[in-house]
Design a protein around this motif. Sequence first.
Motif, PDB file in Angstrom:
ATOM      1  N   LEU A  38      36.885 -26.412 -31.598  1.00  0.00           N
ATOM      2  CA  LEU A  38      37.771 -25.844 -32.383  1.00  0.00           C
ATOM      3  C   LEU A  38      38.524 -26.294 -33.012  1.00  0.00           C
ATOM      4  O   LEU A  38      38.645 -25.780 -33.950  1.00  0.00           O
ATOM      5  N   ASN A  41      36.177 -26.190 -35.429  1.00  0.00           N
ATOM      6  CA  ASN A  41      35.635 -24.348 -35.943  1.00  0.00           C
ATOM      7  C   ASN A  41      36.682 -23.414 -35.311  1.00  0.00           C
ATOM      8  O   ASN A  41      37.170 -23.519 -34.851  1.00  0.00           O
ATOM      9  N   ASP A  42      36.738 -22.785 -36.026  1.00  0.00           N
ATOM     10  CA  ASP A  42      37.495 -21.098 -35.447  1.00  0.00           C
ATOM     11  C   ASP A  42      37.504 -20.927 -34.887  1.00  0.00           C
ATOM     12  O   ASP A  42      38.042 -20.249 -33.555  1.00  0.00           O
ATOM     13  N   TYR A  43      36.071 -20.877 -34.203  1.00  0.00           N
ATOM     14  CA  TYR A  43      35.322 -20.352 -32.368  1.00  0.00           C
ATOM     15  C   TYR A  43      33.926 -21.085 -31.632  1.00  0.00           C
ATOM     16  O   TYR A  43      33.573 -22.106 -32.889  1.00  0.00           O
ATOM     17  N   LEU A  44      33.828 -20.640 -31.341  1.00  0.00           N
ATOM     18  CA  LEU A  44      33.097 -21.230 -29.665  1.00  0.00           C
ATOM     19  C   LEU A  44      31.552 -22.181 -30.806  1.00  0.00           C
ATOM     20  O   LEU A  44      31.300 -23.058 -30.638  1.00  0.00           O
ATOM     21  N   LEU A  49      33.188 -14.909 -34.584  1.00  0.00           N
ATOM     22  CA  LEU A  49      33.715 -14.746 -33.155  1.00  0.00           C
ATOM     23  C   LEU A  49      31.966 -13.869 -32.401  1.00  0.00           C
ATOM     24  O   LEU A  49      31.850 -14.058 -33.390  1.00  0.00           O
ATOM     25  N   ASP A  53      33.120 -16.515 -27.656  1.00  0.00           N
ATOM     26  CA  ASP A  53      34.593 -16.088 -27.327  1.00  0.00           C
ATOM     27  C   ASP A  53      34.532 -15.676 -26.430  1.00  0.00           C
ATOM     28  O   ASP A  53      35.658 -15.649 -25.280  1.00  0.00           O
ATOM     29  N   GLY A  77      43.293 -27.761 -31.257  1.00  0.00           N
ATOM     30  CA  GLY A  77      41.741 -26.627 -31.580  1.00  0.00           C
ATOM     31  C   GLY A  77      41.957 -25.324 -30.286  1.00  0.00           C
ATOM     32  O   GLY A  77      42.012 -24.325 -30.744  1.00  0.00           O
ATOM     33  N   VAL A  78      42.037 -25.604 -29.409  1.00  0.00           N
ATOM     34  CA  VAL A  78      42.226 -24.933 -28.111  1.00  0.00           C
ATOM     35  C   VAL A  78      43.249 -24.180 -28.228  1.00  0.00           C
ATOM     36  O   VAL A  78      43.379 -22.341 -28.326  1.00  0.00           O
ATOM     37  N   TRP A  81      42.885 -21.657 -31.475  1.00  0.00           N
ATOM     38  CA  TRP A  81      41.586 -20.696 -30.939  1.00  0.00           C
ATOM     39  C   TRP A  81      42.570 -19.751 -30.156  1.00  0.00           C
ATOM     40  O   TRP A  81      42.163 -17.880 -30.871  1.00  0.00           O
ATOM     41  N   ARG A  84      44.905 -17.208 -32.870  1.00  0.00           N
ATOM     42  CA  ARG A  84      43.715 -16.857 -33.421  1.00  0.00           C
ATOM     43  C   ARG A  84      42.754 -15.280 -33.300  1.00  0.00           C
ATOM     44  O   ARG A  84      42.944 -14.444 -33.159  1.00  0.00           O
TER      45      ARG A  84
END
Length: 124
Positions: A38, A41-44, A49, A53, A77-78, A81, A84
């Motif tokens: 995270l 990246n924006d998502y896992l 998405l 996620d 990062g978490v 996330w 977001r």
Amino acid sequence: MRDKFLGEMDKTNGFSADKLKSAEDSIRKTVTRMEPVLSANDYLLGPKLTLADFCVLPAMIRMEDLGYEFLWKDKRGVKAWLARIKARPSFKAAFYSGSLLSEQYPGIREEHQMKRAAAFGDAA
């Protein structure tokens, strides 16, 4: 299996301090594994998405609602996330006003954290 699980919990006082500590350790390990991904990246699973996620999100929201966000306070990062996802219209539809435990049971967060502090002899 159900009886074994229930046998580990005192119906009046909840789970033992050992069980609670084990659960906290597990959550901490999970967010520690999530953090490098995270942070990049924006998502896992990357820029979009995905189901991954959505599988993790409800547990994170429940833990946050009960006062466990300290488990990822150092995980930028978490935290980004979560922010977001919370900004998405779909989040507001899924977690509508009144859907969280803390909204249904005022004081549950504080009560839970007081019991945690008593069990561990400290505060989060």
